[in-house]
Design a protein around this motif. Structure first.
Motif, short mmCIF file in Angstrom:
data_model
loop_
_atom_site.label_atom_id
_atom_site.label_comp_id
_atom_site.label_asym_id
_atom_site.label_seq_id
_atom_site.Cartn_x
_atom_site.Cartn_y
_atom_site.Cartn_z
N ALA A 125 1.09 -7.80 9.69
CA ALA A 125 0.93 -9.38 10.04
C ALA A 125 1.24 -9.78 11.55
CB ALA A 125 2.31 -10.31 8.80
N ILE A 126 0.44 -10.48 12.43
CA ILE A 126 0.37 -10.41 13.67
C ILE A 126 0.01 -12.27 14.25
CG2 ILE A 126 -0.42 -10.25 16.46
CD1 ILE A 126 -1.61 -6.97 14.50
N GLY A 127 1.22 -12.60 14.91
CA GLY A 127 1.06 -14.30 15.06
C GLY A 127 0.64 -14.65 13.14
N GLU A 128 -0.92 -15.69 13.39
CA GLU A 128 -1.27 -16.02 12.13
C GLU A 128 -2.17 -15.29 11.25
OE1 GLU A 128 -5.04 -18.67 13.20
OE2 GLU A 128 -2.76 -18.80 14.52
N TYR A 129 -2.52 -14.18 11.47
CA TYR A 129 -3.01 -13.43 10.40
C TYR A 129 -2.53 -12.47 9.84
CZ TYR A 129 -6.60 -15.22 13.94
OH TYR A 129 -7.33 -16.69 13.72
N ILE A 130 -2.64 -11.75 8.88
CA ILE A 130 -2.13 -10.60 7.76
C ILE A 130 -3.05 -9.31 7.23
CG2 ILE A 130 -0.90 -10.07 5.38
CD1 ILE A 130 -0.16 -13.04 5.19
N TYR A 131 -3.07 -8.52 7.94
CA TYR A 131 -3.82 -7.32 7.97
C TYR A 131 -3.08 -6.07 6.49
CZ TYR A 131 -5.16 -9.38 12.18
OH TYR A 131 -6.10 -9.90 13.46
N ALA A 132 -4.42 -6.48 5.34
CA ALA A 132 -3.33 -5.27 3.97
C ALA A 132 -4.56 -4.57 4.40
CB ALA A 132 -2.66 -6.99 2.90
N PRO A 133 -4.32 -3.22 3.70
CA PRO A 133 -4.92 -2.13 3.92
C PRO A 133 -5.25 -0.79 2.19
CG PRO A 133 -2.98 -1.76 5.38
CD PRO A 133 -2.64 -2.84 4.91
N ASN A 134 -5.46 -1.88 1.52
CA ASN A 134 -5.75 -1.10 -0.15
C ASN A 134 -5.87 0.25 -0.34
OD1 ASN A 134 -6.93 -2.05 -2.65
ND2 ASN A 134 -5.35 -3.21 -2.98
N THR A 135 -5.77 0.47 -1.54
CA THR A 135 -6.25 1.86 -1.96
C THR A 135 -7.77 2.14 -2.23
OG1 THR A 135 -5.87 1.33 -3.96
CG2 THR A 135 -3.87 2.52 -3.05
N ASP A 136 -8.33 0.28 -2.23
CA ASP A 136 -9.97 0.47 -2.34
C ASP A 136 -10.64 1.07 -1.22
OD1 ASP A 136 -10.18 -1.74 -0.96
OD2 ASP A 136 -9.82 -3.03 -2.79
N GLY A 137 -9.94 1.01 -0.26
CA GLY A 137 -10.68 1.43 1.19
C GLY A 137 -11.14 -0.16 1.70
N LYS A 138 -10.54 -0.77 1.69
CA LYS A 138 -10.95 -2.11 2.51
C LYS A 138 -9.57 -2.41 2.83
CE LYS A 138 -15.22 -3.36 -0.50
NZ LYS A 138 -15.15 -4.86 -1.28
N ALA A 153 -14.20 -2.38 4.76
CA ALA A 153 -14.39 -1.43 4.20
C ALA A 153 -14.52 -0.08 5.68
CB ALA A 153 -15.86 -0.89 3.73
N ILE A 154 -13.30 0.35 5.56
CA ILE A 154 -13.01 1.50 6.29
C ILE A 154 -13.25 2.59 5.97
CG2 ILE A 154 -11.21 2.49 7.52
CD1 ILE A 154 -11.61 -0.86 8.51
#
Length: 358
Positions: A125-138, A153-154
């Motif tokens: 969580a950075i400021g007003e954004y949430i960055y959530a990594p998933n097992t689907d590679g995204k 997609a990462i």
């Protein structure tokens, strides 16, 4: 080593459940816990439930879900407290739930469940954004109200919480790579191939260098400006979690049961590796001039900066989760015991323990 074989078997069970899309029952039986704390409560993601416990005495403040377990949920990613007062929890169950809770009472603010895979990693969580990594590679990007903004997609299954310098998001992957994502452009700017799969987060220093342990049995230093590997320090075994950084010193444990102190300048060892009584999976906790670790054999160790063991305390079970600190307490969450959270003081004495009601 017998304990290493037990750990690898546990991970194999976890991987097979994730890849097969089975129910979360095996995860609840075979997975570790996620642990964090603020000044008042500890937050423990432990299989079917997330518990909030008062640090003053270890009593339960609330649990989520409040009534009964949901067979399609399994929580073990570390709960994340945000700047705007949310507690983010992530499920590896079939519901694919990323949930925002009120940390005061455990009620749900919102639920995001549109990811294609499950959540092993904690969100960033950075400021007003949430960055959530998933097992689907995204990596999924939400606003603070849980609204979906975009996904990228990462590559490979993402099991680790990202780190950021405030501009770029750095993500480790099981596909043997580190990725640098520009969230403004929604693009991966560059990547670096690692020696092995990286299930743990990177450590980032103030000079813009990243330090990553992997299943290649090395600790790698990467310059974020040149995008090159500066050095690789050979270790005795696989590294599961992030190394811990203290100034110009890195502390890291491996699955062969060695604990290392590494100089960030060149990757050299500051002292001969310590050999506690089992594999080390969780990140070391640096606190009060001590480095605290737990082993798969269920023992907590406190080590000073010269590499001497100050104290050790048998907790019981298996300690896979990184220890956490709040105030004068050091918290451990053992696996395969009735008590799922144990609080020690800085001398290694037990203060309280928590056993969920059956």
């Amino acid at each position: 080593m017998k304990l290493k074989k037990i750990f690898i078997l546990t991970m194999a069970i976890l991987l097979s459940v994730l890849l097969s899309g089975c129910s979360s029952a095996a995860l609840q039986t075979n997975s570790w816990s996620g642990l964090s704390a603020d000044t008042e409560k500890a937050y423990l993601a432990n299989g079917s439930f997330v518990y909030a416990l008062y640090l003053s005495n270890g009593s339960q403040a609330w649990q989520y879900p409040a009534e009964k377990a949901d067979a399609k949920e399994s929580f073990f990613a570390t709960p994340v407290l945000t700047e705007d007062g949310q507690l983010l929890i992530a499920s590896a169950g079939a519901n694919h739930s990323l949930v925002s809770l009120n940390p005061e009472n455990g009620t749900s603010n919102w639920v995001f469940d549109d990811a294609e895979g499950t959540w092993i990693a904690s969100p960033l969580a950075i400021g007003e954004y949430i960055y959530a990594p998933n097992t689907d590679g995204k990596i999924y990007v939400l606003d603070s109200n849980g609204n979906f903004l975009w996904a990228k997609a990462i590559g490979g299954a993402l099991w680790a919480q990202p780190v950021s310098d405030g501009e770029i998001i750095y993500i480790t992957s099981l596909d043997h790579h580190l990725y640098a994502l520009d969230p403004g452009r929604k693009e991966v700017l560059w990547d670096v191939e690692l020696t092995g799969a990286a299930p743990g987060s990177a450590a980032l220093d103030t000079d813009g260098n990243l330090y990553i342990g992997s299943f290649g049995s090395v600790l790698s230093a990467i310059d974020t400006q040149s995008h090159k590997i500066l050095w690789e320090a050979p270790l005795d075994g696989w590294v599961w979690d992030a190394p811990s950084l203290d100034g110009t010193t890195l502390y890291v444990g491996d699955l062969e049961g060695s604990f290392h102190s590494i100089d960030t300048a060149d990757g050299s060892e500051n002292w001969a590796p310590i050999k506690p009584n089992g594999p080390i999976t969780g990140s070391p906790l640096i606190t009060n001039d001590l480095i605290v670790i737990g082993t798969e054999s269920g023992t907590a160790y406190a080590i000073d900066q010269d590499g001497s063991i100050v104290w050790q305390q048998a907790i019981g079970g298996r300690l896979y989760t990184a220890p956490a600190q709040s105030g004068e307490l050091i918290l451990f969450s053992p696996m395969e015991t009735d008590s799922v959270l144990v609080a020690l003081d800085f001398d290694g004495r037990q203060v309280w323990q928590f056993t969920p009601a059956k």
